[in-house]
Design an enzyme around this catalytic site. Structure first.
Site, PDB file in Angstrom:
ATOM      1  N   GLU A 108       3.352  -2.281   3.954  1.00 28.54           N
ATOM      2  CA  GLU A 108       4.766  -1.957   4.121  1.00 28.54           C
ATOM      3  C   GLU A 108       5.449  -2.985   5.021  1.00 28.54           C
ATOM      4  OE1 GLU A 108       6.200   0.225   2.326  1.00 28.54           O
ATOM      5  OE2 GLU A 108       5.392   2.247   2.535  1.00 28.54           O
ATOM      6  N   GLU A 128      -3.502   5.339   0.504  1.00 28.44           N
ATOM      7  CA  GLU A 128      -2.912   6.551   1.067  1.00 28.44           C
ATOM      8  C   GLU A 128      -3.347   7.838   0.354  1.00 28.44           C
ATOM      9  OE1 GLU A 128      -0.167   3.311   2.612  1.00 28.44           O
ATOM     10  OE2 GLU A 128      -1.455   3.673   0.871  1.00 28.44           O
TER      11      GLU A 128
END
Length: 254
Positions: A108, A128
């Site tokens: 990110e 994730e």
């Protein structure tokens, strides 16, 4: 987090190598503060975001969540989103220099930059769902496409630097010992360009990506109007003419 300024260049360094630069709440807050300081410095023209140690970022620091309740976890996630957004909203070109493994939140951070220059030793993983959480569902698909993003998220597999370069997550790939020099060269090219033109180019690309072609053209025309009224555009034409006259292409003719 460390901020180093050298002339028109700012270096933002993830400086928690003992934890493989795993992202925790203080780092999120530091990222926000550092990029706010960069925004307030009119002398800067380029930002390089890198990391200490062999890893770029091992993802979110799960250890800080032990003993916390749902409200704290939500607050922590919002802090990370604000950090990514602050990077992405920087008016200056921001280069991610990725030297080693990158996981989850590290992706990110890197994808919030304008582009990624990586070492062949870098790896990329977005695990994730495998960890029982949700993340990287928005930026990743916008960079590499929907199906590729889904496959990486669903499987959590490790992607090597060559594949990341091939699918467009990484724009330039280099040997580990040449990474810093490669990024330095790119940063120098950016610094050497007219500052307002560079900022307006970034604005036009980013704003245009969020709309249709006609609206994008209107955004570019508005930027051209600003450039003509606020810059020495004639000097740019002269500089371009000198470069063409000197044939920087080595004298080749098309």
């Amino acid at each position: 987090m460390r901020l180093e300024i050298d002339g028109a260049r700012a270096d933002v360094v993830l400086a928690r190598p003992e934890a493989r630069n795993a992202l925790n709440l203080p780092m999120c807050e530091d990222l926000i503060a550092v990029f706010e300081a960069i925004a307030a410095n009119d002398d800067l023209r380029v930002v390089v975001l890198s990391a200490e140690g062999p890893s770029f970022c091992a993802g979110a620091d799960m250890k800080e969540r032990k003993g916390r309740d749902e409200a704290w976890v939500k607050m922590r996630r919002r802090a990370s989103f604000r950090a990514y957004e602050t990077i992405g909203q920087c008016a200056l070109p921001v280069i991610a220099q990725v030297q080693g493994p990158l996981v989850g939140s590290g992706g990110e951070i890197a994808m919030s930059c304008d582009f990624i220059v990586a070492s062949t030793a870098a790896t990329f993983r977005f695990p994730e769902p495998q960890w029982g959480t949700v993340g990287a569902t928005q930026r990743l698909q916008r960079v590499i496409g929907l199906a590729r993003a889904k496959e990486l998220l669903y499987t959590g597999r490790v992607m090597d630097a060559q594949e990341a370069h091939r699918i467009g997550l990484v724009t330039q790939l280099t040997d580990p010992e040449e990474l810093s020099g490669q990024v330095d060269g790119i940063a120098e090219q950016i610094v050497a360009a007219p500052s307002l033109a560079m900022k307006l180019t970034k604005h036009c690309v980013d704003a245009g990506a969020r709309t249709d072609l006609a609206a994008g053209i209107a955004i570019e025309l508005a930027a051209i109007d600003r450039l003509l009224s606020q810059s020495d555009w004639r000097a740019g034409i002269e500089r371009f003419g000198n470069q063409v006259g000197g044939r920087p292409d080595g004298g080749k003719k098309s």
